[in-house]
Design an enzyme around this catalytic site. Structure first.
Site, PDB file in Angstrom:
ATOM      1  N   CYS C 160       2.987 -15.273   4.853  1.00 13.78           N
ATOM      2  CA  CYS C 160       3.723 -15.947   3.791  1.00 13.78           C
ATOM      3  C   CYS C 160       4.927 -16.757   4.269  1.00 13.78           C
ATOM      4  CB  CYS C 160       4.168 -14.935   2.738  1.00 13.78           C
ATOM      5  SG  CYS C 160       2.847 -13.772   2.335  1.00 13.78           S
ATOM      6  N   HIS C 293      12.337 -15.360  -2.196  1.00 15.15           N
ATOM      7  CA  HIS C 293      10.907 -15.196  -1.889  1.00 15.15           C
ATOM      8  C   HIS C 293      10.287 -14.578  -3.153  1.00 15.15           C
ATOM      9  CE1 HIS C 293       7.266 -14.861   0.361  1.00 15.15           C
ATOM     10  NE2 HIS C 293       7.206 -13.553   0.212  1.00 15.15           N
ATOM     11  N   HIS C 328       2.304 -16.883  -6.051  1.00 17.91           N
ATOM     12  CA  HIS C 328       2.609 -16.771  -4.631  1.00 17.91           C
ATOM     13  C   HIS C 328       1.575 -17.604  -3.887  1.00 17.91           C
ATOM     14  CE1 HIS C 328       3.773 -15.600  -0.781  1.00 17.91           C
ATOM     15  NE2 HIS C 328       3.589 -14.299  -0.803  1.00 17.91           N
TER      16      HIS C 328
END
Lengths: 83, 349, 399
Positions: C160, C293, C328
């Site tokens: 990520c 995040h 995400h």
């Protein structure tokens, strides 16, 4: 429970561990057998595949997977009694 | 940039840095597979259980390299891998298809991400420092080297662990074979380059290096420069890149003692080297290293290990004693499918 | 950073828009892109909401110029990267040492997983064309070739934090005078592989996610691509149009705690943010907005929250997670959020953290719930934390 121990060993790839090495009431996580959160997820899959038991709430995991005995009891308790 | 230590798991007896002429291993077929060490003696058995083959290879060679260098925790860990963790990807993908997206287990998925090798090493060492993974096909390892060089040059790191790693799996080999990459008829790696044809032999390996900004007195070799270029339009352009590289390194062709090239036995692939070998490097001793490790995107990591090894020994292992030449400067030139080309220049410290 | 790196262009495609302008409008209007699965062919179609780009493969093909058989990951990448290039006003690379650093985690997996359906029962079956571009770098190369960039092309994959690391690497190449212009960022398409993979970890939310909320249930996966055009000072001076901002600091650290879980104290996160501040020569109190995040998982948000609490003690800036809008986007998240951050600095904007209701226990701050204009915004911090403990933070600063 002996079968269950073998299945746990296989699912978690616990090389060098034999079923007789795991006590019925031995703590599986933390200091006991040293399993972690990924192992818990693997055990959830094991229950689903071998015993057709589904654990939909991951938070119940620590309680159910405390020892081989608690897992066995959970499996027994999940069996639908015949009508 | 100095190579303080290196560790290589490959299809030859390279782990433990033993390689010498009498011990070369022959493979007949269409692939060369790694000679693997006993991982249990290198990695905590409790952690091995989740590791697939490529992760064990990467971790073992990475940790061995650090041990040899006497550096417990490097300032950065950078890996180059083109295919990543293929076996884990294959396992998860297969189960997903076979079980129709039901009752899937997490381990293979978690281990399938390309950065797993860099991450596992960091985890084992409790290394909180810079951590990166390049997945750039035939330049993955070179990009990792460049990243390391910049960190060292900038002063952001004093020591960097850099590795190049790729594996062969049953399914990936079957697919690449169908794509025509490998020889249809079985051949020996010892004959591969003497008997050019269509296709090569597959290879795999994991080579890690501890690179340092400071010279230590015990270093294997010095990396003078790394250059990679992408899809050159023609031979002239390749020529130009090589000339420019040597010019910026202030090196004349005559100063190079040994050339290590990426010939792989495939006619089309090797035509590119032929031209250079005929004109520019006509009188230079050449080692075509893929006869030892096979063809794979990060094979240049093997080539770097070989070059550093030769410089450390000071003589060329593949030449008889009577024909010995001092080896002080080596140029590695390799290309992967004419997409990524790379040049690495090393010299004795 | 001794030598500043400037952002001259931006491009993004996500669940909330196919262009930067469309994304910005959605952010302003608090319109989420999280919805039921429409395009991905999966058994879990009705189970998990996701942030899909609202275009089919055929529509993406038309928009990008790729054939529909090309990986969705590549199509998303080309659309966003091209927008960034056009935005920067660089149409001719002559005389410029240019680079394309693109990150992704899935590569051409969307096609590979189709291939495997035929290949598994019989390994002589399955159309090879489907796996030709399986590798992460194949996606990058397809796009680099369309953009006409050859000088330096690279691909990074660190879960990520992938595209944040791509931007960091691009900046380093410019600082070391190896390149003049770099298009850096990342892309990822939604695939069965990732949807099922994340499902095995039991961290997917069956409802639209609620990042940084006490009752958060998990994340929604998303897809998209985001790129920024980084230029050296010399090139920046020659560009006629208004620059966005500078990339004033960036840092990469590793949590080294567990393969997938973050440490309770957020060690890696803390080190990444602290390192970025140090490199930018800034104090925590200089940061006006944090693009979190903030995935919405129990673990990430408490870990990131703990790190922020420790680092920004008493000077908590405004903050929000835009993953409540986009989902995400994995390998693309660093790039997409870099674009959002660059826009935030340039225009003085702070985005809302959608669906936030209850503060997390023990955290002395809460995310923004409204879109607002902040003309005095000088520095924005963007976080990207991933599997394998890979933590990266970027700081964007006003010119």
């Amino acid at each position: 429970m002996a079968d269950l121990k073998e299945q746990i060993i296989e699912q978690l790839n616990l090389q060098d561990v034999k079923p007789e090495d795991i006590g019925d009431d031995q703590a599986l996580f933390g200091d006991g057998l040293g399993l972690d959160s990924i192992d818990a997820l693997e055990l959830i899959v094991l229950l689903q595949q071998k015993y057709k038991v589904k654990l939909s709430n991951a938070e119940d995991g620590p309680r159910i997977f405390r020892s081989v005995r608690t897992i066995a009891e959970f499996i027994e308790g999940s069996k639908i009694p015949n009508a | 940039m100095y190579i303080r230590a290196a560790s290589n798991i490959s299809p030859q007896n390279t782990f433990g840095n033993q390689l010498s002429l009498t011990e070369l291993v022959e493979y007949t077929g269409d692939k060369l597979t790694c000679i693997e060490p006993d991982y249990k003696s290198l990695i905590d058995p409790k952690l091995i259980r989740r590791m697939s083959r490529i992760i064990k290879m990467g971790v073992a060679s990475g940790m061995d390299c650090l041990q040899q260098a006497g550096v417990p925790v490097p300032d950065a860990i950078i890996t180059g891998t083109a295919y990543g963790c293929l076996e884990d990807t294959n396992t998860f993908l297969s189960k997903m298809v076979q079980q129709n997206e039901e009752a899937l287990a997490p381990t293979a998925f978690i281990q399938s991400t390309h950065n797993t090798i860099s991450a596992q090493i960091a985890l084992l060492l409790q290394c909180h420092n810079y951590n990166n993974t390049f997945v750039n096909g035939g330049a993955s390892f070179e990009n990792a080297l460049l990243d390391a060089m910049m960190l060292l040059y900038d002063g952001e790191a004093g020591s960097v662990l850099v590795g190049g790693i790729d594996e062969i799996t049953t399914n990936s080999h079957a697919i690449l074979k169908r794509m025509g990459l490998y020889r249809r008829q079985p051949i020996s790696n010892f004959e591969l380059l003497n008997d050019p044809g269509k296709g090569t032999m597959a290879g795999e390996g994991s080579a890690f290096f501890l690179l340092s900004r400071e010279v230590s007195g015990n270093d294997w070799a010095k990396i003078d420069g790394v250059s990679s270029f992408y899809k050159p339009r023609n031979r002239a352009e390749i020529q130009q890149h090589i000339n420019t590289f040597l010019l910026t390194q202030h090196v004349d062709i005559n100063e190079i003692d040994l050339l290590i090239t990426g010939n792989n036995g495939d006619l089309k692939n090797d035509a590119i080297y032929e031209h250079l070998q005929m004109y520019d490097f006509a009188d230079k001793p050449i080692i075509s290293y893929k006869a030892l490790c096979g063809e794979y995107p990060t094979s240049s990591a093997f080539a770097l290990w070989l070059a550093a090894h030769e410089i450390k020994n000071g003589v060329c292992s593949f030449v008889s004693d009577s024909n010995q030449i001092p080896v002080k400067k080596i140029l590695i030139y390799n290309h992967y499918q004419n997409i990524h080309h790379s040049l690495i220049l090393l010299s004795a410290c | 950073m001794a030598q500043p790196v400037f952002i001259a262009g931006a491009g993004v495609i996500s669940a909330i828009g196919n262009t930067t302008a469309q994304n910005l409008l959605s952010l302003e209007r608090a319109e989420t892109g999280i919805a039921a699965i429409k395009y991905l062919d999966t058994e879990h179609r009705d189970e998990f909401p996701v942030g899909e780009v609202k275009l089919s493969n055929e529509e993406l093909a038309e928009l990008s110029g790729f054939k529909p058989a090309i990986s969705r990951t590549a199509m998303l990448s080309l659309i966003a990267a091209r927008e960034a290039l056009v935005d920067a006003g660089i149409s001719n690379f002559a005389g410029l040492r240019s680079g394309f650093i693109s990150a992704n985690t899935v590569g051409g997996m969307d096609k590979t997983e189709d291939f495997f359906r035929e290949f598994l029962p019989d390994n002589t079956k399955g159309r090879l064309r489907k796996v030709l571009n399986h590798e992460c770098c194949a996606v990058t190369n397809l796009v680099a070739d369309k953009l006409g960039i050859r000088h330096y092309v690279s691909t990074i994959s660190t879960a990520c934090s992938s595209s944040a690391n791509a931007i960091m690497y691009g900046a380093r190449l410019i600082k070391n005078n190896m390149l003049d212009v770099v298009i850096a960022g990342g892309t990822d398409a939604l695939t069965r592989f990732t949807l099922n993979g994340f499902n095995t970890l039991m961290i997917l939310d069956k409802q639209p996610c609620q990042p940084f909320d006490a009752n958060r249930r998990g994340l929604n996966l998303g897809e998209g691509a985001g790129y920024v055009v980084l230029v050296s000072e010399r090139i920046a001076l020659s560009i006629k149009k208004e620059l966005y901002c500078t990339l004033s600091g960036c840092h990469n650290a590793n949590d080294a705690y567990h393969q997938t879980a973050s440490s309770p104290e957020g060690t890696g996160s803390l080190l990444a943010m602290k390192g970025a501040l140090q490199k930018a020569g800034l104090q925590p109190s200089d940061i006006g907005y944090i693009n979190l995040h903030g995935t919405g998982t129990q673990n990430n948000d408490s870990s990131e929250g703990a790190a922020i609490a420790a680092l920004f003690a008493e000077h908590y800036p405004k903050m929000s997670s835009t993953k409540a809008f986009t989902g995400h986007t994995l390998g693309a998240s660093g790039g997409i959020e870099a674009v959002f951050s660059a826009l935030a600095i340039q225009r003085g904007l702070v985005y809302p953290n959608l669906r936030f209701e209850t503060s997390m226990e023990g955290l002395p701050f809460a995310p923004e719930t409204r879109f607002s204009k902040q003309p005095g915004l000088k520095h924005v911090l963007s976080n990207s934390f991933g599997f394998g403990g890979n933590c990266s933070s970027l700081i964007f600063s006003k010119l």
